[in-house]
Write an enzyme that holds these catalytic residues in place. Structure first.
Site, PDB file in Angstrom:
ATOM      1  N   ARG A   1       0.929   3.641  -0.284  1.00 35.60           N
ATOM      2  CA  ARG A   1       0.732   3.814   1.084  1.00 35.60           C
ATOM      3  C   ARG A   1      -0.580   4.570   1.825  1.00 35.60           C
ATOM      4  NH1 ARG A   1       6.096   2.892  -0.498  1.00 35.60           N
ATOM      5  NH2 ARG A   1       7.267   1.285  -0.023  1.00 35.60           N
TER       6      ARG A   1
ATOM      7  N   LEU B   1       0.445  -8.421  -2.220  1.00 32.40           N
ATOM      8  CA  LEU B   1      -0.449  -6.906  -2.191  1.00 32.40           C
ATOM      9  C   LEU B   1      -0.238  -5.794  -1.337  1.00 32.40           C
ATOM     10  CD1 LEU B   1      -3.594  -8.978  -3.611  1.00 32.40           C
ATOM     11  CD2 LEU B   1      -2.280  -7.532  -4.715  1.00 32.40           C
TER      12      LEU B   1
ATOM     13  N   ARG C   1      -3.724  -6.251 -11.874  1.00 29.28           N
ATOM     14  CA  ARG C   1      -5.220  -6.088 -12.653  1.00 29.28           C
ATOM     15  C   ARG C   1      -4.480  -4.903 -13.798  1.00 29.28           C
ATOM     16  NH1 ARG C   1      -7.362  -2.444  -8.201  1.00 29.28           N
ATOM     17  NH2 ARG C   1      -5.625  -2.226  -7.902  1.00 29.28           N
TER      18      ARG C   1
ATOM     19  N   HIS D   1      -5.244  -8.365   2.360  1.00 32.01           N
ATOM     20  CA  HIS D   1      -4.623  -9.622   2.563  1.00 32.01           C
ATOM     21  C   HIS D   1      -5.828 -10.873   2.639  1.00 32.01           C
ATOM     22  CE1 HIS D   1      -0.356  -8.182   3.864  1.00 32.01           C
ATOM     23  NE2 HIS D   1      -0.732  -7.831   2.413  1.00 32.01           N
TER      24      HIS D   1
ATOM     25  N   LYS E   1       4.908  -8.360   5.043  1.00 34.67           N
ATOM     26  CA  LYS E   1       4.277  -7.875   6.018  1.00 34.67           C
ATOM     27  C   LYS E   1       3.001  -7.389   5.697  1.00 34.67           C
ATOM     28  CE  LYS E   1       6.916  -4.987   5.835  1.00 34.67           C
ATOM     29  NZ  LYS E   1       6.067  -3.154   5.689  1.00 34.67           N
TER      30      LYS E   1
ATOM     31  N   ASP F   1       3.227   0.048   7.755  1.00 31.35           N
ATOM     32  CA  ASP F   1       3.484  -0.253   6.184  1.00 31.35           C
ATOM     33  C   ASP F   1       5.286  -0.056   6.646  1.00 31.35           C
ATOM     34  OD1 ASP F   1       4.188  -1.111   3.399  1.00 31.35           O
ATOM     35  OD2 ASP F   1       5.437   0.999   3.821  1.00 31.35           O
TER      36      ASP F   1
ATOM     37  N   TYR G   1      15.805   9.434   5.667  1.00 34.67           N
ATOM     38  CA  TYR G   1      15.938   7.677   5.929  1.00 34.67           C
ATOM     39  C   TYR G   1      16.632   7.500   7.378  1.00 34.67           C
ATOM     40  CZ  TYR G   1      17.029   2.790   5.070  1.00 34.67           C
ATOM     41  OH  TYR G   1      17.347   1.778   6.005  1.00 34.67           O
TER      42      TYR G   1
END
EC number: 1.1.1.384
Length: 328
Positions: free
Chosen positions: A166, A75, A39, A80, A98, A178, A236
């Protein structure tokens, strides 16, 4: 006579496409990337310049092209279904980020459509294609830690910038879809399909109305337990540990290892630690290889892949059904 190259279009100039998936596509000798849509025309132009393909203004324009055999769809998960459905109806094979969808019925419908048209529909769950998990599976099968009793898995990342997709629950789906999907899939892989969602706590941010972290408890019919943690407000962490009657197996960097990473499987027994050193593996390249093989040999290769995608979507729904939400 060699098969013609598989011509890909990229439906969305996402970061994962730019950094990992499209380079893996272009590295395959039987694949070419024809065009990318967005877009944001400037973003599409930068993406196209990086990979020597054409920039297309808008996703529908890419779908309408006649020089595309397959579409990669990076996307956000909540959009989806309409785009994957449209691609399949246009006769395109589809590689989609995924998770495939957020619901079991949505996954079943898209898989049924792909099968009815003889098309390949594959979920871009790259960690499943890394050889390190096969090594862990073999060690379990060989009885290295005795009988499996429980699994602990975690995937957490630091906070993302304010505008990250997210944090948009109606588009990106939040941390469960996610990030939490990784430890959930690990539980399905090692504990089998008959998992019961015994409980979950989801931490939902009030300001943006989005799940930012969570903990999940799963059990098998025989009492094997999975304790899972995920989130995007942490240091992390990407690991799992399998606990057995005679020891435990631990794998770090389990879900998103770079191609240069040399995995180490830790085998802990009473007063002993053994290390299994493994060579690096390119999980994105492996996934692209498997996608191309499915196109060449037929989507029948994906029967188990599709069953796992449906079970995964079903498990997500069951986790959400039992979850207690804690606002923050």
């Amino acid at each position: 006579m060699p098969s013609p190259r598989l011509r890909f279009g990229v439906l969305g100039a996402a970061d994962i496409a730019l950094r990992r998936t499209v380079p893996a596509l272009l590295a395959h000798p039987d694949v070419t990337v024809v065009a990318v849509s967005s877009r944001d025309t400037a973003r599409a132009a930068r993406f196209a310049a990086a990979f020597g393909c054409e920039a297309v203004p808008g996703h529908q324009a890419l779908l309408d092209r006649d020089d595309i055999d397959a579409l990669y769809v990076p996307l956000p998960v909540m959009v989806h279904t309409p785009w994957v459905e449209a691609a399949l109806l246009r006769g395109r094979h589809v590689l989609v980020e995924k998770p495939l969808t957020a619901t079991r019925s949505g996954a079943e419908d898209l898989i049924a459509l792909a099968r009815s048209r003889g098309l390949v529909l594959m979920e871009n769950f790259t960690s499943l294609h890394h050889a390190q998990h096969g090594t862990v599976t073999d060690l379990l099968r060989d009885g290295t830690i005795g009988e499996l009793r429980s699994l602990s898995a975690a995937f957490t990342i630091p906070p993302k910038p304010e505008g990250d997709i997210r944090y948009q629950p109606d588009v990106g789906g939040g941390a469960l879809l996610d990030i939490g999907i990784y430890p959930l899939r690990a539980a399905l892989h090692f504990l089998g399909p008959d998992l019961h969602a015994a409980g979950a706590v989801l931490r939902r941010e009030r300001r943006r109305n989005v799940v930012v972290s969570g903990h999940v408890l799963l059990t098998t019919p025989h009492g094997v337990v999975a304790e899972l943690a995920f989130g995007m407000e942490h240091a992390y962490r990407s690991e799992y540990t399998l606990f057995g009657t005679a020891g435990r197996l631990r794998l770090d960097r389990a879900f998103t290892p770079p191609e240069t990473h040399r995995p180490r499987v830790e085998i802990h027994r009473q007063d002993a630690l053994d290390i299994v050193d493994l060579p690096p593996d390119a999980q994105f390249a492996n996934l692209v290889r498997d996608f191309v093989l499915a196109v060449r040999e037929g989507p029948g290769r994906l029967t188990q892949h599709h069953a796992d995608a449906v079970r995964q979507a079903d498990l997500v729904e069951r986790v959400m059904a039992v979850a207690r939400v804690r606002w923050c």
